[in-house]
Design a protein around this motif. Structure first.
Motif, mmCIF file in Angstrom:
data_model
loop_
_atom_site.group_PDB
_atom_site.id
_atom_site.type_symbol
_atom_site.label_atom_id
_atom_site.label_comp_id
_atom_site.label_asym_id
_atom_site.label_seq_id
_atom_site.Cartn_x
_atom_site.Cartn_y
_atom_site.Cartn_z
ATOM 1 N N LYS A 124 0.813 -1.221 0.000
ATOM 2 C CA LYS A 124 0.000 0.000 0.000
ATOM 3 C C LYS A 124 0.846 1.270 0.000
ATOM 4 O O LYS A 124 0.357 2.338 -0.379
ATOM 5 C CB LYS A 124 -0.929 0.012 1.209
ATOM 6 C CG LYS A 124 -2.050 -1.006 1.127
ATOM 7 C CD LYS A 124 -2.998 -0.871 2.303
ATOM 8 C CE LYS A 124 -4.152 -1.864 2.188
ATOM 9 N NZ LYS A 124 -5.092 -1.734 3.333
ATOM 10 N N PHE A 134 -4.203 3.550 6.796
ATOM 11 C CA PHE A 134 -5.644 3.731 6.995
ATOM 12 C C PHE A 134 -6.434 3.755 5.689
ATOM 13 O O PHE A 134 -7.493 4.383 5.622
ATOM 14 C CB PHE A 134 -5.911 5.039 7.752
ATOM 15 C CG PHE A 134 -5.255 5.104 9.100
ATOM 16 C CD1 PHE A 134 -5.688 4.290 10.133
ATOM 17 C CD2 PHE A 134 -4.203 5.968 9.329
ATOM 18 C CE1 PHE A 134 -5.082 4.347 11.382
ATOM 19 C CE2 PHE A 134 -3.594 6.041 10.572
ATOM 20 C CZ PHE A 134 -4.042 5.221 11.604
ATOM 21 N N SER A 135 -5.965 3.086 4.641
ATOM 22 C CA SER A 135 -6.669 3.142 3.361
ATOM 23 C C SER A 135 -7.877 2.202 3.364
ATOM 24 O O SER A 135 -7.921 1.193 2.686
ATOM 25 C CB SER A 135 -5.724 2.780 2.213
ATOM 26 O OG SER A 135 -5.149 1.499 2.424
ATOM 27 N N THR A 136 -8.850 2.548 4.166
ATOM 28 C CA THR A 136 -10.064 1.756 4.302
ATOM 29 C C THR A 136 -11.108 2.208 3.286
ATOM 30 O O THR A 136 -10.947 3.214 2.593
ATOM 31 C CB THR A 136 -10.645 1.915 5.711
ATOM 32 O OG1 THR A 136 -11.053 3.286 5.880
ATOM 33 C CG2 THR A 136 -9.606 1.569 6.773
ATOM 34 N N ALA A 137 -12.199 1.462 3.215
ATOM 35 C CA ALA A 137 -13.287 1.812 2.305
ATOM 36 C C ALA A 137 -13.892 3.165 2.647
ATOM 37 O O ALA A 137 -14.478 3.829 1.798
ATOM 38 C CB ALA A 137 -14.354 0.723 2.336
ATOM 39 N N LYS A 179 -10.836 6.056 1.557
ATOM 40 C CA LYS A 179 -10.464 6.215 0.156
ATOM 41 C C LYS A 179 -11.341 7.220 -0.595
ATOM 42 O O LYS A 179 -10.811 8.067 -1.326
ATOM 43 C CB LYS A 179 -10.441 4.855 -0.542
ATOM 44 C CG LYS A 179 -9.297 3.964 -0.056
ATOM 45 C CD LYS A 179 -9.306 2.601 -0.713
ATOM 46 C CE LYS A 179 -8.927 2.661 -2.160
ATOM 47 N NZ LYS A 179 -8.738 1.314 -2.757
#
Length: 244
Positions: A122, A144-147, A150
């Motif tokens: 990531k 923290f690249s969560t749904a 993003k």
């Protein structure tokens, strides 16, 4: 997009492998005196030096430097097809691995993993969107690249592109991009410089196997959406200012 003023500091958001060095050589160096150009290194040094009489700031630095200076800032940048940029970046960081003085800090890692594995990390995903979104997105996205995060990162990048960038170029429309920069900023000189060396031994997008290509697209889902909208915005801006 915002309109440039003559006394603004121009900050170039130089996203790696998007033709930034060529822009610098062809347009920036001929139109600014050396003492007017500030090469960004680290934020503490920038804050320390912000009283210097520079008119142009460039470097691999995300959006947001205006928060650390009292001067009025206008941003510019260059964007590139995300999959092509990703392939170029991976092979670029490896190409000088045999020369210690020019060895890229990522060289050892890139040599140890495949193109697919590199972009499963990531840390290297959605570079262009993260750079345009700002410091925090660039730093914390890998964690923290969560749904939920993003869409915010993409929305912030697009908002910044619309409202804080006086001008941006598209690598695939290079000549038009240079013309647009010249028109927007009234830059009269365009230096004749030898072509940049191309990244060695890199495959083209069409040569990438389907499994790896699927990984690259998933790793750059935000960049692909950003790029699609940016291409349309660029076409409108060019038509408005250069097609007369």
């Amino acid at each position: 997009m915002s309109s440039p003023a003559m006394n603004d500091v121009i900050v170039f958001t130089h996203i790696p492998k998007t033709s930034g060095v060529s822009l610098w050589r062809e347009l920036i160096n001929p139109n600014f005196r050396p003492e007017e150009i500030y090469e960004y290194g680290r934020l503490p040094e920038f804050i320390r030096d912000m009283r210097k009489p520079y008119r142009f700031v460039g470097g691999h630095v995300p959006f947001g430097l205006h928060r650390f200076t009292h001067r009025s800032v206008q941003y510019i940048t260059f964007l590139r097809d995300p999959i092509d940029r990703a392939i170029s970046f991976y092979y670029f960081v490896q190409q000088d691995g045999d020369r210690p003085e020019t060895r890229n800090p990522l060289c050892t890692y890139a040599e140890s993993v495949s193109l697919k594995e590199f972009y499963e990390n990531k840390r290297f995903q959605n570079y262009q969107t993260r750079f345009l979104s700002g410091f925090l997105s660039t730093k914390f996205y890998p964690i923290f690249s969560t749904a939920l995060l993003k869409p915010y990162v993409l929305r912030t990048a697009l908002n910044n592109l619309h409202h804080h960038y006086a001008c941006f170029g598209i690598l695939e429309e290079r000549d038009k991009s240079l013309a647009l920069f010249r028109e927007k900023f009234q830059w009269q000189e365009l230096a004749a410089v030898p072509p940049m060396k191309k990244t060695r031994n890199r495959p083209q997008v069409a040569d990438i196997d389907p499994d790896t290509l699927a990984t690259l697209k998933a790793a750059h889902d935000l960049d692909l959406q950003l790029y699609d909208q940016a291409v349309n915005l660029f076409a409108e801006d060019y038509e408005r200012h250069c097609s007369r």
